[in-house]
Design a protein around this motif. Structure first.
Motif, PDB file in Angstrom:
ATOM      1  N   ASP A 202      52.931 -13.454  70.372  1.00 45.60           N
ATOM      2  CA  ASP A 202      51.606 -14.036  70.190  1.00 45.60           C
ATOM      3  C   ASP A 202      50.871 -13.965  71.532  1.00 45.60           C
ATOM      4  O   ASP A 202      51.514 -13.949  72.574  1.00 45.60           O
ATOM      5  CB  ASP A 202      51.832 -15.503  69.767  1.00 45.60           C
ATOM      6  N   LYS A 204      48.428 -16.269  73.504  1.00 41.53           N
ATOM      7  CA  LYS A 204      47.898 -17.635  73.393  1.00 41.53           C
ATOM      8  C   LYS A 204      46.604 -17.843  74.154  1.00 41.53           C
ATOM      9  O   LYS A 204      45.803 -18.690  73.784  1.00 41.53           O
ATOM     10  CB  LYS A 204      48.945 -18.618  73.933  1.00 41.53           C
ATOM     11  N   GLY A 216      44.865 -21.303  69.641  1.00 46.05           N
ATOM     12  CA  GLY A 216      45.872 -21.262  68.579  1.00 46.05           C
ATOM     13  C   GLY A 216      46.593 -19.920  68.522  1.00 46.05           C
ATOM     14  O   GLY A 216      47.643 -19.798  67.909  1.00 46.05           O
ATOM     15  N   TYR A 259      60.047 -22.478  63.131  1.00 51.92           N
ATOM     16  CA  TYR A 259      59.410 -21.560  64.089  1.00 51.92           C
ATOM     17  C   TYR A 259      59.932 -21.911  65.464  1.00 51.92           C
ATOM     18  O   TYR A 259      59.710 -23.033  65.932  1.00 51.92           O
ATOM     19  CB  TYR A 259      57.909 -21.757  63.973  1.00 51.92           C
ATOM     20  N   ASN A 275      57.856 -25.231  65.706  1.00 49.79           N
ATOM     21  CA  ASN A 275      56.853 -25.568  64.721  1.00 49.79           C
ATOM     22  C   ASN A 275      57.542 -25.638  63.376  1.00 49.79           C
ATOM     23  O   ASN A 275      58.623 -25.062  63.187  1.00 49.79           O
ATOM     24  CB  ASN A 275      55.718 -24.536  64.705  1.00 49.79           C
ATOM     25  N   ARG A 277      56.295 -24.640  60.455  1.00 56.00           N
ATOM     26  CA  ARG A 277      55.558 -23.799  59.474  1.00 56.00           C
ATOM     27  C   ARG A 277      55.429 -22.417  60.077  1.00 56.00           C
ATOM     28  O   ARG A 277      55.713 -22.204  61.246  1.00 56.00           O
ATOM     29  CB  ARG A 277      54.200 -24.421  59.199  1.00 56.00           C
ATOM     30  N   GLY A 279      53.877 -19.343  61.883  1.00 51.25           N
ATOM     31  CA  GLY A 279      52.917 -19.257  62.984  1.00 51.25           C
ATOM     32  C   GLY A 279      51.705 -18.442  62.588  1.00 51.25           C
ATOM     33  O   GLY A 279      51.773 -17.566  61.730  1.00 51.25           O
ATOM     34  N   ASP A 280      50.599 -18.744  63.233  1.00 48.05           N
ATOM     35  CA  ASP A 280      49.356 -18.030  62.992  1.00 48.05           C
ATOM     36  C   ASP A 280      48.820 -17.616  64.362  1.00 48.05           C
ATOM     37  O   ASP A 280      48.553 -18.511  65.170  1.00 48.05           O
ATOM     38  CB  ASP A 280      48.386 -18.982  62.275  1.00 48.05           C
ATOM     39  N   PRO A 281      48.760 -16.344  64.705  1.00 48.84           N
ATOM     40  CA  PRO A 281      48.687 -15.154  63.861  1.00 48.84           C
ATOM     41  C   PRO A 281      49.992 -14.354  63.672  1.00 48.84           C
ATOM     42  O   PRO A 281      49.940 -13.284  63.073  1.00 48.84           O
ATOM     43  CB  PRO A 281      47.673 -14.276  64.606  1.00 48.84           C
ATOM     44  N   GLU A 282      51.146 -14.857  64.130  1.00 45.66           N
ATOM     45  CA  GLU A 282      52.360 -14.033  64.036  1.00 45.66           C
ATOM     46  C   GLU A 282      52.729 -13.682  62.590  1.00 45.66           C
ATOM     47  O   GLU A 282      53.249 -12.594  62.313  1.00 45.66           O
ATOM     48  CB  GLU A 282      53.558 -14.754  64.674  1.00 45.66           C
TER      49      GLU A 282
HETATM   50  N1  GLY Z   1      50.543 -18.882  67.127  1.00 43.23           N
HETATM   51  C1  GLY Z   1      51.089 -20.112  67.518  1.00 43.23           C
HETATM   52  C2  GLY Z   1      51.271 -21.069  66.429  1.00 43.23           C
HETATM   53  O1  GLY Z   1      51.171 -20.759  65.258  1.00 43.23           O
HETATM   54  O2  GLY Z   1      51.569 -22.207  66.740  1.00 43.23           O
END
Ligand code: GLY
Ligand code: AMP
Length: 417
Positions: A202, A204, A216, A259, A275, A277, A279-282
């Protein structure tokens, strides 16, 4: 199978896209969704933080599976409410989601499970803050204990700035600085069995060259050609399985997506954060590479039958995603600007490149920006260089007044650096 996805970002668009391509899924709903998700799923309005409302909607739709995307509903116990209504749900309980909801809780779990992470202090008074800052020295790493959408962490050489951020939080974790590249590794678990996905990286920081404030996430790629091929096995053994075992032994089993945000330091792998849930954008790049149909994997996690799942299958392709963010992100973003070029990407770049929507909504015939991160332009290719070229070509077709994106996503890795 009827599936209801909760959330409305690019991660949920990626999840809905994969689920819509799964022959096992014959009805797909998303609540609340966004303008892009509306093209692959039927949208329903819901307050995603209201567990009773989500459970009612799932019952009404006769959903066979509910997938809770973002962290806030998970921490608020939405998965518990759906489970209590007798509907299988992909996502941890509110208690288990504390792994993301409280950095101090995560540190406690890691200490008990022997998981390698940065040394840290939990501080609640200015005196404790000063002591911790002096104990570690610069660069300072100061983390708000609670959920902060990726913006609660300050890493700085400036002691006054570090102290100011710490004093603005009720409870703060101050920790040792970890050097080295970062990797995001996801695992799907039912609380016992752990199934790792492929690692991603990612970006950041807001600006090229990893400058500017934390966000994010501004882009991602997978696979990681520079990573040790044994990385996934190592993280499974030292991080993922011990964490899942520890939470089960505490009586708060973690099922859903775990995560691990990792730093590959000179002294070995360390956990930066967990995390609860995807990840966004992974997720956009990891799911672009997943060949195994997604629905049964998620359902097996929800039902506690993940041991029945064969190993996941992956495409040889590489994937890159580039986030287009609003003017002024990650500060208060400007919204309501019209987005152009979406039809051109769909017409000329598909199927190798496509646009996943993050913060968008429909206004009459137009699609307009509705959040900080607006679009996640994703592409696949035979290698990272090709995926990158395709992603940026699609990005160049998109118009959004005042928007910003990084131009160096996956650049180093594509050049073999
Ligand atoms: N890309 C980092 C996150 O989803 O926390
Ligand atoms: P987090 O929300 O904990 O993932 O932190 C956001 C970002 O801050 C991470 O992706 C890292 O880039 C950086 N960061 C967090 N903790 C550390 C640390 N201990 N050392 C160096 N950088 C860190």
């Amino acid at each position: 199978m009827k599936v209801l996805v909760i959330g409305g970002g690019a991660r949920e668009h990626a999840l809905c896209r994969s689920l819509s391509l799964d022959p096992d899924v014959n009805a797909l709903y998303c609540a609340p969704g966004n303008a892009g998700i509306a093209e692959v799923a039927e949208l329903r309005p819901v307050d995603a933080l209201d567990g009773e409302a989500v459970a009612r909607l799932a019952t009404e739709l006769r959903a066979d599976l509910v997938v809770v995307g973002p962290e806030a509903p998970l921490v608020a116990g939405v998965a518990d409410a759906v489970r209590a209504a007798g509907i299988p749900v992909f996502g941890p309980s509110g208690e288990a989601a504390q792994l993301e909801g409280s950095k101090a809780f995560a540190k406690d779990v890691m200490a008990a499970a022997g998981v390698p992470t940065a040394r840290s202090y939990v501080c609640t008074t200015p005196e404790e803050v000063d002591e911790a800052l002096d104990a570690f020295g610069a660069p300072y790493v100061v983390k708000d204990d609670g959920l902060a959408a990726g913006k609660g962490v300050v890493v700085t050489a400036d002691r006054a700035a570090a102290r100011a951020h710490a004093l603005g939080c009720d409870r703060v974790v101050i920790e040792e600085f970890l050097d080295g590249p970062e990797v995001s590794l996801f695992a799907i678990t039912d609380g016992v069995t752990v199934l790792p996905l492929q690692p991603a990286q990612d970006f950041k920081r807001a600006l090229d060259g990893d400058e500017g404030p934390n966000t994010g996430g501004m882009g991602a790629y997978s696979p990681l050609p520079w990573a040790d091929p044994k990385l996934v096995d190592e993280v499974m053994a030292s991080v993922l399985q011990p964490t899942v075992d520890e939470l089960r032994h505490r009586g708060t089993p973690f099922s859903g997506l775990l995560y691990a945000g990792l730093a590959i330091t000179s002294r070995g792998v360390r956990v930066i954060e967990f995390n609860a849930r995807f990840g966004d954008p992974e997720t956009q790049v990891v799911l672009a590479r997943l060949r195994t149909p997604l629905a049964s994997v998620l359902l097996n996690s929800a039902n506690g039958t993940l041991d029945a799942e064969p190993p996941l299958r992956w495409r040889e392709d590489a994937a890159v995603t580039v986030v287009i963010a609003s003017h002024n992100y990650p500060e208060t973003p400007r919204t309501g600007d019209p987005i152009t070029g979406l039809a051109e990407v769909a017409g000329q770049d598909a199927p190798h490149a496509y646009v996943l929507h993050a913060g968008t909504r429909r206004e009459g015939d137009a699609v307009v920006s509705a959040g900080g991160r607006v679009l996640s332009v994703t592409a696949t290719g035979s290698d990272l260089a090709e995926a990158r070229t395709r992603a940026y070509k699609a990005v160049s077709r998109i118009g959004l007044d005042g928007s910003q994106y990084r131009t160096d996503i996956a650049a180093k890795a594509a050049e073999g650096r």
